[in-house]
Design a protein around this motif. Structure first.
Motif, PDB file in Angstrom:
ATOM      1  N   ALA A  42       0.921  -1.207   0.090  1.00 20.67           N
ATOM      2  CA  ALA A  42       0.007  -0.111  -0.116  1.00 20.67           C
ATOM      3  C   ALA A  42       0.991   1.227   0.040  1.00 20.67           C
ATOM      4  N   LEU A  43       1.857   1.403   0.909  1.00 16.69           N
ATOM      5  CA  LEU A  43       3.031   2.338   0.863  1.00 16.69           C
ATOM      6  C   LEU A  43       3.556   2.769  -0.407  1.00 16.69           C
ATOM      7  N   ILE A  44       3.768   1.477  -1.189  1.00 13.92           N
ATOM      8  CA  ILE A  44       4.589   1.698  -2.496  1.00 13.92           C
ATOM      9  C   ILE A  44       3.599   2.111  -3.633  1.00 13.92           C
ATOM     10  N   LEU A  45       2.282   1.876  -3.552  1.00 11.47           N
ATOM     11  CA  LEU A  45       1.214   2.472  -4.286  1.00 11.47           C
ATOM     12  C   LEU A  45       0.895   3.599  -4.104  1.00 11.47           C
ATOM     13  N   ILE A  46       0.828   4.056  -2.775  1.00 13.09           N
ATOM     14  CA  ILE A  46       0.826   5.463  -2.496  1.00 13.09           C
ATOM     15  C   ILE A  46       2.050   6.466  -2.864  1.00 13.09           C
TER      16      ILE A  46
END
Length: 89
Positions: free
Chosen positions: A51-55
């Motif tokens: 999720a952090l990578i996507l954000i």
């Protein structure tokens, strides 16, 4: 987009056109910011680190567009301000 407002280049230096250009840059910036609203759903669907990578990816992709809209809006507002000053003097 059919019937949309192209911000690729200025088509006129008319005051009404420049005012519409300013409104369209606000609209475009808002659209890029709104793409982050569903970001919290990433944490429900995938691991937190994914999720952090996507954000982060969303920031990398959208921030240049947001910055460009703000830069262009400031330029258009300055042009409009100078135009108004010339009309009143």
């Amino acid at each position: 987009m059919k019937g949309g407002f192209s911000k690729r280049r200025l088509c006129s230096q008319d005051e009404a056109y420049l005012e519409k250009f300013v409104v369209e840059t606000c609209r475009a910036e808002l659209t890029h910011w709104l793409t982050f609203l569903p970001a919290f759903l990433f944490f429900l669907i995938v691991d937190w680190w994914v999720a952090l990578i996507l954000i982060f990816y969303g920031l990398v992709v959208n921030l240049p567009c947001i910055m460009t809209q703000r830069y262009n809006r400031i330029r258009m507002l300055r042009i409009l301000e100078k135009g108004y000053k010339n009309l009143t003097t």
